[in-house]
Design a protein around this motif. Structure first.
Motif, PDB file in Angstrom:
ATOM      1  N   TYR A  21       0.834  -1.200   0.000  1.00  0.00           N
ATOM      2  CA  TYR A  21       0.000   0.000   0.000  1.00  0.00           C
ATOM      3  C   TYR A  21       0.873   1.256   0.000  1.00  0.00           C
ATOM      4  CZ  TYR A  21      -4.418  -2.464   0.980  1.00  0.00           C
ATOM      5  OH  TYR A  21      -5.533  -3.242   0.921  1.00  0.00           O
ATOM      6  N   ALA A  22       1.896   1.261   0.836  1.00  0.00           N
ATOM      7  CA  ALA A  22       2.777   2.431   0.929  1.00  0.00           C
ATOM      8  C   ALA A  22       3.374   2.757  -0.430  1.00  0.00           C
ATOM      9  CB  ALA A  22       3.872   2.196   1.966  1.00  0.00           C
ATOM     10  N   ARG A 104      -9.712   2.688  -4.264  1.00  0.00           N
ATOM     11  CA  ARG A 104     -10.520   1.464  -4.177  1.00  0.00           C
ATOM     12  C   ARG A 104      -9.966   0.389  -5.114  1.00  0.00           C
ATOM     13  NH1 ARG A 104     -14.573   1.931  -0.692  1.00  0.00           N
ATOM     14  NH2 ARG A 104     -15.576   3.937  -0.373  1.00  0.00           N
ATOM     15  N   ASP A 105      -9.439   0.799  -6.243  1.00  0.00           N
ATOM     16  CA  ASP A 105      -8.829  -0.140  -7.183  1.00  0.00           C
ATOM     17  C   ASP A 105      -7.593  -0.805  -6.548  1.00  0.00           C
ATOM     18  OD1 ASP A 105      -8.692  -1.337  -9.853  1.00  0.00           O
ATOM     19  OD2 ASP A 105      -6.872  -0.122 -10.102  1.00  0.00           O
ATOM     20  N   LYS A 109      -7.355  -4.805  -5.852  1.00  0.00           N
ATOM     21  CA  LYS A 109      -6.272  -5.619  -6.421  1.00  0.00           C
ATOM     22  C   LYS A 109      -5.472  -6.320  -5.328  1.00  0.00           C
ATOM     23  CE  LYS A 109      -5.739  -3.192 -10.770  1.00  0.00           C
ATOM     24  NZ  LYS A 109      -4.994  -2.205 -11.546  1.00  0.00           N
ATOM     25  N   GLN A 110      -5.212  -5.632  -4.223  1.00  0.00           N
ATOM     26  CA  GLN A 110      -4.471  -6.233  -3.121  1.00  0.00           C
ATOM     27  C   GLN A 110      -5.281  -7.372  -2.500  1.00  0.00           C
ATOM     28  OE1 GLN A 110      -1.434  -5.878  -2.326  1.00  0.00           O
ATOM     29  NE2 GLN A 110      -1.296  -6.853  -0.334  1.00  0.00           N
ATOM     30  N   GLN A 111      -6.571  -7.144  -2.316  1.00  0.00           N
ATOM     31  CA  GLN A 111      -7.420  -8.188  -1.742  1.00  0.00           C
ATOM     32  C   GLN A 111      -7.472  -9.407  -2.671  1.00  0.00           C
ATOM     33  OE1 GLN A 111     -11.062  -7.389   0.531  1.00  0.00           O
ATOM     34  NE2 GLN A 111     -12.140  -8.426  -1.128  1.00  0.00           N
ATOM     35  N   HIS A 112      -7.615  -9.158  -3.961  1.00  0.00           N
ATOM     36  CA  HIS A 112      -7.643 -10.257  -4.926  1.00  0.00           C
ATOM     37  C   HIS A 112      -6.339 -11.051  -4.864  1.00  0.00           C
ATOM     38  CE1 HIS A 112      -7.374 -12.205  -8.916  1.00  0.00           C
ATOM     39  NE2 HIS A 112      -8.662 -12.407  -8.713  1.00  0.00           N
ATOM     40  N   ILE A 118      -8.060 -19.309  -2.931  1.00  0.00           N
ATOM     41  CA  ILE A 118      -8.712 -19.770  -1.701  1.00  0.00           C
ATOM     42  C   ILE A 118     -10.174 -20.039  -2.053  1.00  0.00           C
ATOM     43  CG2 ILE A 118      -9.333 -19.229   0.682  1.00  0.00           C
ATOM     44  CD1 ILE A 118      -6.907 -17.355   0.772  1.00  0.00           C
ATOM     45  N   PRO A 119     -10.646 -21.271  -1.819  1.00  0.00           N
ATOM     46  CA  PRO A 119     -12.031 -21.612  -2.166  1.00  0.00           C
ATOM     47  C   PRO A 119     -13.043 -20.754  -1.399  1.00  0.00           C
ATOM     48  CG  PRO A 119     -10.770 -23.587  -1.597  1.00  0.00           C
ATOM     49  CD  PRO A 119      -9.918 -22.401  -1.263  1.00  0.00           C
ATOM     50  N   PRO A 120     -14.193 -20.464  -2.022  1.00  0.00           N
ATOM     51  CA  PRO A 120     -15.217 -19.616  -1.395  1.00  0.00           C
ATOM     52  C   PRO A 120     -15.638 -20.073  -0.001  1.00  0.00           C
ATOM     53  CG  PRO A 120     -15.783 -20.041  -3.679  1.00  0.00           C
ATOM     54  CD  PRO A 120     -14.582 -20.879  -3.369  1.00  0.00           C
TER      55      PRO A 120
END
Length: 141
Positions: A21-22, A104-105, A109-112, A118-120
């Motif tokens: 993020y930084a 937000r993008d 992207k970081q979360q993805h 990882i399965p739902p």
């Protein structure tokens, strides 16, 4: 011990996420943490400085310094409250509003990246566990 492994893994994830993020926010002339303040302002523009401090769970001086920097960069501005001049309301500038989509993008992207492969059903379990951990930390005693 499993608890130590979990603590170490969480520390690694937090550290690596903060570094990424930084790096991305630096390109936007922001520091980690400032995007969180902006997020609260995107939800409710004109929030009081005190409300922002409570939402961010920061010291008043931390929020004040952060807002000073964001004001210098023409991202937010503060205005005395109409009914109580001792209270400052914080507003986004057009520049601050335009940061919403790119920030937000970055988050998405970081979360993805973190949750890839990882399965739902495991994500649902992880969310439940993380919520419980957050609740445990906010419990008194």
């Amino acid at each position: 011990m499993v608890e130590n492994d979990i603590r170490e893994l969480m520390q690694t994830i937090a550290t690596q996420t903060r570094k990424e993020y930084a790096s991305k926010f630096r390109e936007m002339n922001l520091h980690v943490g400032q995007e969180t303040a902006l997020c609260y302002l995107w939800e409710k523009d004109g929030i009081t400085q005190s409300e922002l401090r409570h939402k961010m769970q920061c010291e008043a001086s931390t929020v004040s310094n952060m807002l000073r920097k964001l004001e210098q960069d023409s991202i937010v501005y503060r205005k005395p409250d109409k009914t109580d001049g001792r209270i400052s309301n914080v507003f986004l500038t057009e520049k601050g509003r335009k940061l919403q989509e790119p920030i937000r993008d970055i988050w998405e992207k970081q979360q993805h990246k973190m949750l890839k492969d990882i399965p739902p059903e495991e994500l649902l379990l992880m969310r439940r566990i993380l919520k419980q951990m957050a609740e445990n930390l906010t419990d008194e005693g």
